[in-house]
Enzyme design. Sequence first.
Site, PDB file in Angstrom:
ATOM      1  N   LYS A   1      -1.261  -0.953  -4.167  1.00 16.16           N
ATOM      2  CA  LYS A   1      -2.533  -0.170  -4.073  1.00 16.16           C
ATOM      3  C   LYS A   1      -1.973   1.105  -4.028  1.00 16.16           C
ATOM      4  O   LYS A   1      -1.109   1.412  -3.206  1.00 16.16           O
ATOM      5  CB  LYS A   1      -3.022  -0.638  -2.470  1.00 16.16           C
ATOM      6  CG  LYS A   1      -4.066   0.207  -1.857  1.00 16.16           C
ATOM      7  CD  LYS A   1      -4.488  -0.158  -0.738  1.00 16.16           C
ATOM      8  CE  LYS A   1      -5.333   0.763   0.088  1.00 16.16           C
ATOM      9  NZ  LYS A   1      -5.567   0.177   1.457  1.00 16.16           N
TER      10      LYS A   1
ATOM     11  N   TYR B   1       0.907  -1.227   0.076  1.00 14.58           N
ATOM     12  CA  TYR B   1      -0.111   0.097   0.098  1.00 14.58           C
ATOM     13  C   TYR B   1       0.852   0.970  -0.081  1.00 14.58           C
ATOM     14  O   TYR B   1       1.641   1.729   0.891  1.00 14.58           O
ATOM     15  CB  TYR B   1      -1.001  -0.090   1.278  1.00 14.58           C
ATOM     16  CG  TYR B   1      -1.573   1.135   1.486  1.00 14.58           C
ATOM     17  CD1 TYR B   1      -2.255   2.057   0.503  1.00 14.58           C
ATOM     18  CD2 TYR B   1      -2.278   1.444   2.820  1.00 14.58           C
ATOM     19  CE1 TYR B   1      -3.226   3.007   0.615  1.00 14.58           C
ATOM     20  CE2 TYR B   1      -3.093   2.535   3.177  1.00 14.58           C
ATOM     21  CZ  TYR B   1      -3.377   3.313   1.994  1.00 14.58           C
ATOM     22  OH  TYR B   1      -4.349   4.497   2.256  1.00 14.58           O
TER      23      TYR B   1
HETATM   24  N1  LIG Z   1      -7.179   4.751   0.579  1.00 22.30           N
HETATM   25  C1  LIG Z   1      -8.107   3.978   0.968  1.00 22.30           C
HETATM   26  C2  LIG Z   1      -9.002   3.615   0.236  1.00 22.30           C
HETATM   27  C3  LIG Z   1     -10.553   3.658   0.667  1.00 22.30           C
HETATM   28  O1  LIG Z   1     -10.974   4.650   0.767  1.00 22.30           O
HETATM   29  C4  LIG Z   1      -7.737   2.945   2.447  1.00 22.30           C
HETATM   30  O2  LIG Z   1      -7.499   3.862   3.081  1.00 22.30           O
HETATM   31  O3  LIG Z   1      -7.577   2.082   2.004  1.00 22.30           O
END
Ligand SMILES: N[C@@H](CC=O)C(=O)O
Length: 311
Positions: free
Chosen positions: A168, A140
């Site tokens: 992500k 992420y």
């Molecule tokens: N960036 C976000 C996606 C959902 O709004 C997260 O925190 O996962």
Amino acid sequence: MLTARTLRGNWATLLLPINADESIDYARLEEELDRMILAVPDGVYSNGTAGELHNQTEKEFDKVQEIMAAKCQAAGVLFQIGANHPSPLVSLQRMQRMVALKPAAFQVILPDWVTTGPGEQVSFLQKMAEAADGIPLVLYNPPHAKKVLHPAEYGRLQEIVPSLIGIKVAGGDAAWYDEMRVYANSLSVFVPGHFLATGVQEGVAAGAYSNVACISPQGAQWWWRLMHADLAKALDVQKRILQFFDTCIVPYKNAGYSNPALDKFLAAVGGWANIGTRLRWPYKWIPEEEVSGASVVCRKLLPEFFEGERS
Ligand SMILES: N[C@@H](CC=O)C(=O)O
């Protein structure tokens, strides 16, 4: 086990219902999960930014994951655990404690106080992969991370750490998509929910950990399916989603509200669960009184998301 090919779709984020005394309301969290599961999303995940990964005690973290795992396992819904924390040690410990829950994947962020160089990123991910004990990893890497990587850097990390199956990320312009396309076979690329149709059109996005699912888990799932049945129509829906964001969300962003505040507001506008807009100290949240105006705009622009409300 999820792979770079099978990790796809619309994944809905857990949002923490916060009581006036700042405690987490676990009863409301359970109801939220029940409703989310009813929408049959491709998956559910915890502890992204929207899940306030940065503002929970370790005891709370454990309890949230246990509740999510129990509900998702009972319903046969895939779930991912965000073993995320700005501290690498805390991230590692979170993962070590959660391996037994057997999530479909772990989301991880890079250490986020002192930035990591290329070798340190590998060292971090290798240790996390070892702790994950065969469960795949998703990196992420949002735009507000201290270290935001380029497409080739994701590709390099995936080559060195094979259990890294996905990323992500914020996505980008046409040039970013061109660069990212090279790695999209070996990495499942998830882009922000409100740009998912563009990501699919570019032939790069495999899904979204979706802020659109904050508005409506059901609506976001319908929209994801539409992207594969009729992309032109899905792009039209995206236009309207962006119009809603520009009208009702961006002004709050410009007024200094954080991303979790915006995501909780989206859920309150959608009104599918009683989560509330409140965030924990020291963060400000958008007052509940502001919800009704945005709800009207949202329902006008995206009636497809609310069809169930009329029947
Ligand atoms: N960036 C976000 C996606 C959902 O709004 C997260 O925190 O996962």
